[in-house]
Design an enzyme around this catalytic site. Structure first.
Site: not given
Ligand code: F6R
Length: 242
Positions: A67, A138, A136, A143
């Site tokens: 993403d 995701h 959350n 989302e």
């Molecule tokens: C980032 C992504 C997000 C993260 C998630 C956890 O490319 O796709 O979904 O994987 O927000 O983020 P961290 O690993 O920083 O806790």
């Protein structure tokens, strides 16, 4: 769905990196999709270090970035592209043709989504998808409330994602939308791994694994993946029913 619990973040990262290395050894032209962020950071480092040290041929696999933050420049240190450039693309000298990342500055984001879906389907689908989990629930920028049937798409970001996402940026960043692979990509991938570490992730891991499958907590979808796996450290596992 398999659950694997490791002592700590380094042990978790070594084992996740091993999943990537083993796949590339078995199938040099594998299609691999990774999330960026704090969780996979050490996995990427260990993967690159081992690949170089063990002289593994990384010239044939296809790399897909999960993403990107819409409107954020690729040279911004908080962008997903910057993360992959620094940790994987430069160290492993990956070629432009083997790497597929969203251009979040594109004037035509629907075309970006179409190109990504096409690249994945032309390669025969994703072999291994390794994703983090947001506070959350995701996955990527899928989302809460997302359709499980989505492929690549652009989405408005949830308030929690906007707030938590500031941690990647120097100064405050204007985060509004994300461009992301969809949960259909996750479900279609031959293997899907959700990774998480640290105590702050314990409540979301509990909900993802033990909660009812629902689009309101997208990570619960991993429970339905035919070859799904959750790899976490002991802290992230600390609230799970024994
Ligand atoms: C980032 C992504 C997000 C993260 C998630 C956890 O490319 O796709 O979904 O994987 O927000 O983020 P961290 O690993 O920083 O806790």
């Amino acid at each position: 769905m398999q659950l694997k619990i490791y002592k700590d973040y380094p042990e978790l990262s070594a084992n996740v990196a091993d999943e990537i290395i083993s796949l590339i050894k078995r199938k040099p032209d594998a299609v691999i999709c990774l999330a960026s962020g704090d969780t996979p950071r050490l996995t990427c480092q260990v993967f690159a270090e081992r690949a170089i040290k063990e002289k593994i041929d990384t010239s044939k696999f296809t790399f897909i970035g999960l993403d990107e933050w819409v409107g954020i420049s690729p040279v911004n240190e908080g962008s997903c592209r910057y993360f992959f450039e620094t940790l994987l693309i430069k160290p492993l000298n990956l070629s432009g043709s083997q790497v597929h990342l969203f251009d979040a500055l594109s004037k035509n984001l629907s075309e970006e989504c179409r190109k990504m879906d096409k690249a994945i389907s032309e390669k025969g689908g994703i072999d291994l998808m390794i994703v983090g989990i947001g506070m959350n629930g995701h996955i990527g920028f899928n989302e809460p409330g997302v359709s499980f049937d989505n492929y690549a798409h652009v989405t408005d970001l949830d308030e929690i994602t906007i707030t938590v996402g500031q941690k990647y940026f120097k100064g405050s960043a204007e985060l509004k939308q994300g461009i992301t692979l969809g949960l259909k990509h996750l479900m279609n991938s031959k293997k899907a791994i959700v990774i998480a570490n640290a105590a702050k992730k314990a409540p979301v891991i509990k909900k993802a694994i033990e909660g009812t499958v629902s689009d309101l907590f997208p990570a619960t979808i991993i429970q339905q993946h035919a070859n799904g796996c959750v790899m976490i450290d002991e802290e992230a596992a600390s609230l799970l029913n024994k």
